[in-house]
Design an enzyme around this catalytic site. Structure first.
Site, mmCIF file in Angstrom:
data_model
loop_
_atom_site.group_PDB
_atom_site.id
_atom_site.type_symbol
_atom_site.label_atom_id
_atom_site.label_comp_id
_atom_site.label_asym_id
_atom_site.label_seq_id
_atom_site.Cartn_x
_atom_site.Cartn_y
_atom_site.Cartn_z
ATOM 1 N N ARG A 242 -16.639 2.229 5.531
ATOM 2 C CA ARG A 242 -16.184 0.982 4.909
ATOM 3 C C ARG A 242 -16.063 -0.077 5.997
ATOM 4 O O ARG A 242 -15.532 0.197 7.089
ATOM 5 C CB ARG A 242 -14.820 1.164 4.235
ATOM 6 C CG ARG A 242 -14.842 1.948 2.938
ATOM 7 C CD ARG A 242 -15.549 1.194 1.793
ATOM 8 N NE ARG A 242 -15.541 1.921 0.529
ATOM 9 C CZ ARG A 242 -16.503 2.739 0.119
ATOM 10 N NH1 ARG A 242 -17.565 2.958 0.875
ATOM 11 N NH2 ARG A 242 -16.414 3.322 -1.068
ATOM 12 N N GLU A 271 -18.626 -7.830 2.445
ATOM 13 C CA GLU A 271 -19.992 -7.499 2.034
ATOM 14 C C GLU A 271 -20.412 -8.419 0.907
ATOM 15 O O GLU A 271 -19.696 -8.498 -0.089
ATOM 16 C CB GLU A 271 -20.062 -6.043 1.546
ATOM 17 C CG GLU A 271 -20.022 -5.090 2.698
ATOM 18 C CD GLU A 271 -20.150 -3.628 2.302
ATOM 19 O OE1 GLU A 271 -20.420 -3.331 1.127
ATOM 20 O OE2 GLU A 271 -19.985 -2.787 3.183
ATOM 21 N N HIS A 290 -25.397 -1.528 2.842
ATOM 22 C CA HIS A 290 -24.581 -0.497 2.176
ATOM 23 C C HIS A 290 -25.455 0.385 1.269
ATOM 24 O O HIS A 290 -25.264 0.420 0.045
ATOM 25 C CB HIS A 290 -23.438 -1.142 1.382
ATOM 26 C CG HIS A 290 -22.293 -0.189 1.139
ATOM 27 N ND1 HIS A 290 -20.986 -0.591 1.044
ATOM 28 C CD2 HIS A 290 -22.264 1.166 0.977
ATOM 29 C CE1 HIS A 290 -20.211 0.462 0.822
ATOM 30 N NE2 HIS A 290 -20.967 1.546 0.781
HETATM 31 C C1 GLV Z 1 -20.251 4.346 -1.199
HETATM 32 O O1 GLV Z 1 -19.897 3.690 -0.283
HETATM 33 C C2 GLV Z 1 -19.410 5.296 -1.854
HETATM 34 O O2 GLV Z 1 -18.197 5.331 -1.591
HETATM 35 O O3 GLV Z 1 -19.934 6.046 -2.676
#
Ligand code: GLV
Length: 326
Positions: A242, A271, A290
């Site tokens: 994160r 983000e 991401h």
């Molecule tokens: C992605 O970041 C998730 O937590 O699945």
């Protein structure tokens, strides 16, 4: 509803592997825009819903639970992480919360692995160099990166994904593995010879620091200026967990000043990053949008689990992957 089917709101289109069943078994409204529903729309759409299938981009808090109403039984997150959800609040109200672990472990570890090697070996910087027309000849002194074999990997957060990353680095490059984790992980110690250490020791000793921790009040901002200064000047920092685990302006300064060698990020804070975020100007920072779980089997698997969690929760049954079981 007259036919007894529950009402649900799905905050974005997810793979048919899960969505088709949700559509069959519920009165499902699916937000099919490319961007998440704006907050006020989300609050209006969940009104009267028995279940919500949410994404990590949706903040699920007391306000949203109030907006939904007391019939809300389940929140199914299409993600393994659930820092977007106020879990104590959901638990207090008896709302079940589900997530999608396991099916994305390998894909996310592969992403961490690819960011590590791309940053260490300056792959993206090399591509930019070619595209800018700067590649004139083979350069004996140019583009020198970091070695990988037999170096030290520091894993912060030795959960499923941390373990999968450590296996890749141990098996592929015979790296020594250090880890920092709340609890001891005997499997990592036995299988990989990993050693549990304090964070400071991990930062000082590791050639590669890869973060796989949950985002919570303890871990938020743990990679700040002080942490980067404790790392080797040759170190590569990888974050696939994160964005707010690192302080982005401090990371920029550390990369710019040469406190560390490079970074590979699949997550940023915020983000997406602002277009004028100075991090985007650095050649020694590789950034992906991401996409750790973005493979066919991971996303299909996530959709299946998210649908199961939603449908089970609507029936008052135990969820397949139940975050607030207690
Ligand atoms: C992605 O970041 C998730 O937590 O699945």
């Amino acid at each position: 509803m007259a036919d007894g089917k529950p009402r649900v709101f799905v905050t974005r289109e997810i793979p048919a592997a899960g969505l088709d069943r949700v559509r069959q078994e519920c009165h499902a409204e699916v937000w099919s825009e490319p961007l998440p529903p704006p907050r006020e729309v989300l609050l209006q759409k969940v009104r009267g819903c028995d279940g919500v299938l949410a994404l990590l981009t949706d903040k699920v808090d007391a306000e949203l639970m109030d907006a939904a109403g007391p019939q809300l039984k389940v929140i199914s997150n299409f993600a393994v992480g659930y820092n977007n959800i106020d879990i104590p609040e959901a638990t207090k109200r008896g709302i079940r919360v589900g997530n999608t672990p396991d099916v994305l472990t390998d894909a996310t570890a592969d992403m961490a692995f690819s960011l590590l090697i791309s940053a260490a070996r300056r792959v993206v910087e090399g591509q930019d160099y070619i595209r800018a027309g700067k590649w004139k000849t083979w350069e004996p002194l140019g583009h020198i990166g970091q070695d990988l074999c037999e170096r030290t990997l520091g894993i912060v957060g030795m959960g499923r994904i941390g373990m999968a990353m450590a296996r890749r680095c141990r098996g592929g490059w015979n790296m020594r593995v250090l880890y920092h984790n709340r609890s001891r992980k005997e499997q990592a110690e036995q299988e990989l010879g990993a050693r549990r250490v304090e964070l400071d020791e991990l930062l000082a000793e590791s050639d590669f620091v890869s973060v796989h921790a949950d985002l919570n009040d303890t871990t938020r901002g743990m990679f700040n200026a002080a942490a980067f200064r404790k790392m080797k000047k040759t170190a590569v920092f990888v974050n696939t967990a994160r964005g707010p685990l690192h302080v982005q302006s401090d990371l920029y300064t550390a990369l710019k000043n040469g406190d560390i060698f490079a970074a590979g990020l699949d997550v940023t804070d915020p983000e997406p990053p602002a277009q004028d975020d100075p991090l985007l100007t650095l050649p020694n920072c590789v950034i992906a949008p991401h996409i750790g779980s973005a493979t066919v089997s991971s996303r299909n698997g996530m959709a299946e689990i998210a649908a199961d969690n939603l449908l089970l929760g609507l029936q008052g049954k135990p969820l397949r992957c139940w975050v607030n079981r207690q």
